[in-house]
Design an enzyme around this catalytic site. Sequence first.
Site, PDB file in Angstrom:
ATOM      1  N   HIS A 245       0.819  -1.210   0.000  1.00  0.00           N
ATOM      2  CA  HIS A 245       0.000   0.000   0.000  1.00  0.00           C
ATOM      3  C   HIS A 245       0.856   1.266   0.000  1.00  0.00           C
ATOM      4  CE1 HIS A 245      -3.188  -2.868   0.629  1.00  0.00           C
ATOM      5  NE2 HIS A 245      -2.578  -3.312   1.718  1.00  0.00           N
TER       6      HIS A 245
ATOM      7  N   GLU B 168      -1.447   0.721   7.997  1.00  0.00           N
ATOM      8  CA  GLU B 168      -0.664  -0.410   7.504  1.00  0.00           C
ATOM      9  C   GLU B 168       0.474   0.058   6.614  1.00  0.00           C
ATOM     10  OE1 GLU B 168      -1.276  -4.400   4.692  1.00  0.00           O
ATOM     11  OE2 GLU B 168      -2.946  -3.029   5.058  1.00  0.00           O
TER      12      GLU B 168
ATOM     13  N   HIS C 156       2.845  -6.883   4.582  1.00  0.00           N
ATOM     14  CA  HIS C 156       1.499  -6.444   4.898  1.00  0.00           C
ATOM     15  C   HIS C 156       1.182  -6.689   6.368  1.00  0.00           C
ATOM     16  CE1 HIS C 156      -0.099  -5.697   0.791  1.00  0.00           C
ATOM     17  NE2 HIS C 156       0.865  -6.554   0.448  1.00  0.00           N
TER      18      HIS C 156
ATOM     19  N   GLU D 280       1.560 -11.480   5.985  1.00  0.00           N
ATOM     20  CA  GLU D 280       0.658 -10.683   6.814  1.00  0.00           C
ATOM     21  C   GLU D 280       1.196 -10.798   8.234  1.00  0.00           C
ATOM     22  OE1 GLU D 280      -1.791  -8.789   5.883  1.00  0.00           O
ATOM     23  OE2 GLU D 280      -2.442  -9.496   3.901  1.00  0.00           O
TER      24      GLU D 280
END
Length: 294
Positions: A83, A120, A175, A257
């Site tokens: 992101h 994030e 992530h 993650e």
Amino acid sequence: MSYEGPEDEAPQPRSRRALTLTFAALVPVALLGWLGWSALGEEPDRPAAAASPSASAAPGGPSSPSPSAGSLAGKVVVIDPGHNTGNFQHTAEINKQVDVGNGKKECDTTGTATNAGYPEAKFTLDLAHRLRALLEKQGATVKLTHDGDRKWGPCVDERARIGNTAHADAAISLHADGSAEGNRGFHVIMPGAVHAGGADTRPIVAPSKKLGARVASGYRHATGEPFSNYLGDGTGMVTRTDLGGLNLSTVPKVFIECGNMRDKSDVALLTSGPWRQKAAQGISEGIVSFLHES
């Protein structure tokens, strides 16, 4: 340093002179031994969780290595910080559909955040910087898909393309999840077999699985973070065929993650700088282990 057993008892001296000579002979030897121990120094402490057998290995993953400096000379690693903190200001751009081989998806998303507003994207960029420093210290050439120098993106297809163009020996996308409170732990996402459109993951499925196992092992070992209790059936390993960053990759690649940004236990870790350093160390150890075996 430690001993395997008690020292042998010394024999009783026959005379005071003999005792004095024996002691005098032993002093230089003991002094040399002490100096040698001081020169070597103590091994840095590991987190308490690392001492647990369950925290030191993942399915298919060996114990984490202790690589020497320069051991990754000639290797290329691409790190993809998931992101971008500016994505929310560029919704039209990130909502644009891009081809991911077996379908179309958004260029990118805003990512998630903690309930207190820690994004994030900020977490992933910080972790990427820490990981880059560790890998470069080992001699690797490290490329980031972005370094906080773009207003938004890049799109998922470009993120994959950056790794491909670099001919990366390994690529990883960083992530943190945004699941419900009580869902905690980490998981590693590996590419499934996709052969459609511009995607063909078949050559990278096996090496990516190996990379994923090594990263999961290193991460678990260094951080003590448990495997996800809501994905992966307790293994910490998930295979997906809907992620453009994996589908379009032609080099071994996985996502991690690192935890759930909506769970208070995980949030306490994800928002801690010292803990993020442990996370970077664990991921680095996994990548180094994979590259040594490739």
